[in-house]
Write a protein that holds these residues in place. Structure first.
Motif: not given
Length: 335
Positions: A220-235
């Motif tokens: 639980g120490a790591v949480t994903r930022p709510p405004d991050v689109d993972l697929l957009t980052m990879v693409a």
């Protein structure tokens, strides 16, 4: 039994491809034909885990996630953007082979099962995309060894460390990452997260991870930022292809025709008393070509670059070790 398993896998793919929401294992059990007759919970989950592994081995981009923060369990779906293939150019002989393979998917047993699966999805209130029925195509790609450990770290919210070798690097470097998610894009798996060593968000292709990733720290120490689109980052990171790398190979005459179609013969060379052709080709992703080149066995010898030659040699050693292990197991059984 093989036909029943194939029908169940087709039903599962249709189910996950036809919905835009994540479906939990329990809901899949009540929707997908082939799971409803499981004698108990243990038998169902054992079969379901085996089916998920088989789909990933076949290259099906199976996503794991939750529809909202209030969901108690993870669900599954298949994103159409990752599943569908782009335009492919085929030679006449390749097109004939594909046509033969497609007869499997046109068989009355599988089409009947697919139609029944869609009807049951609608009856269960699942938002069904009718186009999904025409997009099932067999794709073969082995699952990445690092996938289970990285996915577990994402789900647990734990920091993960692993050795990572970028293209044209001789040695892998250790990375410490706060993982946000594991996604598929254009047939490849990526880990997206915050790289503590570089103090910035990064994407890591799973095929470049060396060894077993190790989770550390509390859950639980790591949480994903709510405004991050993972697929957009990879693409976004992969949109611009890296510079191509020239590759030289020695090939036995008359062999490796698929490789020859992509290369040019520039010279001839005698190795171990065998006269062969020296070929040159350009590769945009040389690190991912090692298994493809190694698959030709002794018919193809990589001359340069050295980094790729080392990767091909490691692939040969791995294949030899696996074959030896199978031989030892067979000997024990006979004994």
């Amino acid at each position: 039994m093989a036909t029943a398993r194939a029908e169940r896998l087709v039903n599962l793919v249709l189910c996950l491809l036809s919905t835009r929401q994540y479906l939990t294992a329990e809901r899949i059990r009540g929707i997908v034909p082939g799971y409803t007759d499981a004698p108990n919970d243990e038998a169902f989950f054992r079969t379901f885990e085996r089916d998920k592994s088989e789909l990933r081995d076949l290259g099906v981009p199976l996503e794991t996630g939750r529809n909202s923060a209030f969901d108690a369990a993870d669900g599954y779906r298949i994103a159409r953007r990752d599943y569908e293939l782009g335009d492919i150019g085929l030679e006449p002989d390749e097109a004939a082979a594909v046509a033969l393979a497609l007869r499997l998917w046109d068989s009355p047993e599988l089409t009947g099962a697919a139609r029944g699966a869609l009807l049951k999805l609608r009856a269960a209130g699942v938002d069904v995309d009718d186009r999904a029925a025409g997009t099932i195509e067999p794709k073969v790609r082995t699952s990445e060894p690092a996938f289970p450990a990285l996915l577990a770290a994402v789900q647990a919210g734990r920091v993960v460390t692993f050795d990572y070798r970028r293209p044209n690097e001789v040695r892998a470097q250790q990375r410490t990452v706060e993982p946000w998610g594991v996604v598929a894009w254009r047939g490849r798996w990526y880990l997206v997260g915050h790289d503590r060593d570089r103090r910035a968000p990064r994407c890591f292709r799973l095929s470049r991870v060396q060894g077993e990733p190790k989770a550390q720290g509390r859950a639980g120490a790591v949480t994903r930022p709510p405004d991050v689109d993972l697929l957009t980052m990879v693409a976004g990171e992969q949109r611009e292809a890296p510079p191509s790398t020239p590759v030289r190979l020695w090939v036995v005459p008359g062999r490796a025709q698929g490789l020859r179609r992509r290369a040019s013969v520039v010279d001839s060379m005698r190795l171990d008393g065998i006269e062969g052709d020296v070929l040159e080709l350009e590769l945009s992703y040389p690190d991912s070509a090692a298994s493809w080149i190694a698959g030709h066995g002794p018919d193809v010898l990589l001359l340069e670059p050295d980094v790729l030659r080392k990767s091909v040699h490691e692939a040969h050693l791995g294949a030899a070790a696996a074959a030896g292990a199978r031989g030892d197991e067979a000997g024990e059984v006979r004994g």
